[in-house]
Design an enzyme around this catalytic site. Structure first.
Site, PDB file in Angstrom:
ATOM      1  N   ASP A 312       0.815  -1.220   0.000  1.00 47.60           N
ATOM      2  CA  ASP A 312       0.000   0.000   0.000  1.00 47.60           C
ATOM      3  C   ASP A 312       0.849   1.272   0.000  1.00 47.60           C
ATOM      4  OD1 ASP A 312      -2.184  -1.668   0.053  1.00 47.60           O
ATOM      5  OD2 ASP A 312      -2.456  -1.540   2.221  1.00 47.60           O
ATOM      6  N   ARG A 343      -3.335   0.972  -9.375  1.00 45.14           N
ATOM      7  CA  ARG A 343      -2.398   1.950  -8.796  1.00 45.14           C
ATOM      8  C   ARG A 343      -1.089   2.092  -9.579  1.00 45.14           C
ATOM      9  NH1 ARG A 343      -3.614   0.786  -2.342  1.00 45.14           N
ATOM     10  NH2 ARG A 343      -5.467   2.103  -2.263  1.00 45.14           N
TER      11      ARG A 343
HETATM   12  O1  SPQ Z   1      -9.430  -2.646   2.208  1.00 46.24           O
HETATM   13  P1  SPQ Z   1      -8.810  -2.285   0.903  1.00 46.24           P
HETATM   14  O2  SPQ Z   1      -9.704  -1.393   0.126  1.00 46.24           O
HETATM   15  O3  SPQ Z   1      -8.401  -3.485   0.101  1.00 46.24           O
HETATM   16  O4  SPQ Z   1      -7.484  -1.454   1.253  1.00 46.24           O
HETATM   17  C1  SPQ Z   1      -6.094  -1.493   0.870  1.00 46.24           C
HETATM   18  C2  SPQ Z   1      -5.579  -0.019   1.072  1.00 46.24           C
HETATM   19  O5  SPQ Z   1      -4.809   0.515   0.296  1.00 46.24           O
HETATM   20  O6  SPQ Z   1      -5.922   0.529   2.110  1.00 46.24           O
HETATM   21  C3  SPQ Z   1      -5.826  -1.976  -0.554  1.00 46.24           C
HETATM   22  F1  SPQ Z   1      -6.372  -1.316  -1.461  1.00 46.24           F
HETATM   23  O7  SPQ Z   1      -5.332  -2.295   1.789  1.00 46.24           O
HETATM   24  C4  SPQ Z   1      -5.342  -3.720   1.862  1.00 46.24           C
HETATM   25  C5  SPQ Z   1      -3.978  -4.274   1.482  1.00 46.24           C
HETATM   26  O8  SPQ Z   1      -3.577  -3.879   0.200  1.00 46.24           O
HETATM   27  C6  SPQ Z   1      -5.684  -4.089   3.291  1.00 46.24           C
HETATM   28  C7  SPQ Z   1      -5.333  -5.494   3.642  1.00 46.24           C
HETATM   29  C8  SPQ Z   1      -5.857  -6.093   4.892  1.00 46.24           C
HETATM   30  O9  SPQ Z   1      -6.265  -5.355   5.808  1.00 46.24           O
HETATM   31  O10 SPQ Z   1      -5.842  -7.337   4.990  1.00 46.24           O
HETATM   32  C9  SPQ Z   1      -4.478  -6.272   2.855  1.00 46.24           C
HETATM   33  C10 SPQ Z   1      -3.938  -5.801   1.568  1.00 46.24           C
HETATM   34  O11 SPQ Z   1      -4.720  -6.331   0.505  1.00 46.24           O
HETATM   35  P2  SPQ Z   1      -4.437  -7.783  -0.128  1.00 46.24           P
HETATM   36  O12 SPQ Z   1      -5.390  -7.872  -1.283  1.00 46.24           O
HETATM   37  O13 SPQ Z   1      -2.998  -7.750  -0.576  1.00 46.24           O
HETATM   38  O14 SPQ Z   1      -4.680  -8.797   0.885  1.00 46.24           O
END
Ligand code: SPQ
Length: 425
Positions: A312, A343
């Site tokens: 992120d 992104r």
């Molecule tokens: O909740 P959301 O919208 O997916 O938020 C993001 C962010 O940038 O705030 C991603 F867009 O964070 C995710 C992160 O990329 C939050 C997260 C978690 O809390 O488990 C894990 C990550 O996503 P992923 O798809 O890699 O598991």
């Protein structure tokens, strides 16, 4: 929003809002636990408020005060069929983790999110859940919201995650907690482990053997007190601001330093940033103070196992790299394409508009520094992190930056502009 800062120096001490990932999970475990959970330093951003709203619709009483969130946990058995649609707003975490919870509960629910959620893949969660016996239907064969979930009796699973994703891992963990017997989840790369840590905080058991996470079904949880550390993903914006603004020093208090989230600290070291870290306490999650000063930076390579530890933060690291001497190459980051926006494209397109030398690749980007940034018209594209990158870029830009749709920032950092103004010397 017109941003004309005049290239200021920055200085001061702030505490960024609570960690978004941990805030979501504290509501979820608080609801699934028996008894009261008191959460301090909870992030009252739009995403976490969506999680609260969904659990209220499932019959959980949640009180909000200025200082605390109090969840009156019902236990797994106490959750009730919602009489209206569960709206997860912009939150991928709420949508995916709730699927793992709802899959095993004995009632029907319908979930919907905003336009960005409607574009994000949910089959990465619905496919493993279906193999555990979940009954989930949705647009395009369960790939996209709206989703309809009819709770069923779940079976255990041994599942190797095809992508390094904490959301997929956590959804499968929630389902595995409801299956009879032991499930095994294998991670290709370590991802954030807040779900595992919170199982233990709420009195449950999870085993980790190398890349294998072992979950026993049928566990119940006990309400507890949770302190949510400052979100390192929010702190990242001010770490970068301090490093690239002239004559600056910013101190970030009580920031989460969980190893699975500190990839940005490693990158700061690789790039030669002037930074100190002091670990201050440990309660479930590591916490500390991060201080960053104006830095002479050099380009670097970011790839492999580092990527999930800073996924992120990549948009703001791209901005940092525009102010480093030489080339920065980011690889293995295809996952960026399925976030709130693509992104890779949004950060490349928007930073280019301010004069950055940056190009998109199939799995990341290449940035050549050091570039002087100028004013221009840019957009968040409705993505909170892109909005904040552009506002930090405006701090060092020569000229006015017009930022379209800055409201998106409230998803994860409602106090962002207050903190920017507070830090301008
Ligand atoms: O909740 P959301 O919208 O997916 O938020 C993001 C962010 O940038 O705030 C991603 F867009 O964070 C995710 C992160 O990329 C939050 C997260 C978690 O809390 O488990 C894990 C990550 O996503 P992923 O798809 O890699 O598991």
């Amino acid at each position: 929003m017109k941003l004309n800062f005049g290239q200021p120096s920055l200085g001061g001490r702030i505490e960024v809002p609570g960690d978004k990932s941990i805030s979501h999970r504290s509501i979820m475990f608080g609801a699934l636990a028996n008894g009261k959970t008191v959460i301090r330093h909870f992030l009252k951003g739009e995403d976490c408020l969506s999680t609260i709203d969904c659990f209220r619709k499932l019959g959980v009483e949640i009180e909000e005060t200025d200082e605390e969130i109090i969840v009156h946990g019902t236990g797994w058995d106490g959750l009730k069929e919602p009489s209206s649609i569960l709206d997860t707003g912009n939150s991928g975490t709420t949508t995916r983790l709730m699927l793992g919870i709802l899959a095993g509960l004995p009632f029907h629910s319908v979930m919907i999110g905003d336009e960005s959620i409607a574009r994000r893949p949910m089959d990465r969660v619905t496919v493993p859940l279906a193999s555990m016996g979940a009954d989930i239907a949705g647009r395009d064969n369960g790939r996209f919201t709206p989703l309809s979930i009819r709770g069923s009796k779940l079976k255990t699973i041994e599942y190797r995650l095809p992508v390094a994703s904490a959301q997929v891992k956590s959804a499968v963990i929630f389902a595995a907690l409801q299956a009879e017997g032991e499930s095994v989840i294998i991670e290709p790369e370590a991802t954030r482990d807040h779900t595992e840590k919170m199982i233990e905080q709420f009195g449950g058991i999870v085993r980790r053997e190398g890349d294998r996470i072992i979950i026993k079904g049928g566990q119940s949880f006990k309400g507890t007190d949770v302190y949510v550390p400052g979100d390192i993903s929010s702190a990242a914006f001010f770490m970068v601001a301090a490093a690239i603004a002239p004559d600056s020093e910013i101190v970030l208090l009580n920031t989460g330093l969980n190893e699975t989230r500190t990839g940005i600290v490693d990158v700061f070291k690789q790039m030669g940033a002037d930074m100190t870290i002091e670990k201050t306490s440990f309660k479930g999650e590591e916490i500390g103070t991060i201080t960053v000063r104006t830095s002479k930076l050099k380009g670097t390579e970011i790839s492999g196992a580092l990527i999930p530890r800073l996924i992120d933060e990549i948009p703001v690291i791209a901005l940092l790299a525009t102010q480093a001497e030489g080339e920065t190459i980011i690889r293995d980051a295809e996952e960026l394409k399925v976030k709130e926006t693509n992104r890779i494209d949004t950060v490349v397109d928007e930073l280019k508009k301010l004069g950055a030398d940056i190009e998109a690749t199939d799995d990341g980007m290449i940035i050549r520094g050091k570039s002087k940034l100028h004013g221009g018209s840019v957009s968040s594209h409705g993505d909170h992190r892109i909005g904040m990158v552009m506002a930090i870029a405006a701090l060092i830009a020569d000229g006015e930056v017009k930022l379209e749709n800055p409201e998106a920032i409230a998803v994860s950092y409602p106090e962002f502009f207050e903190h920017v103004n507070q830090l301008i010397k």
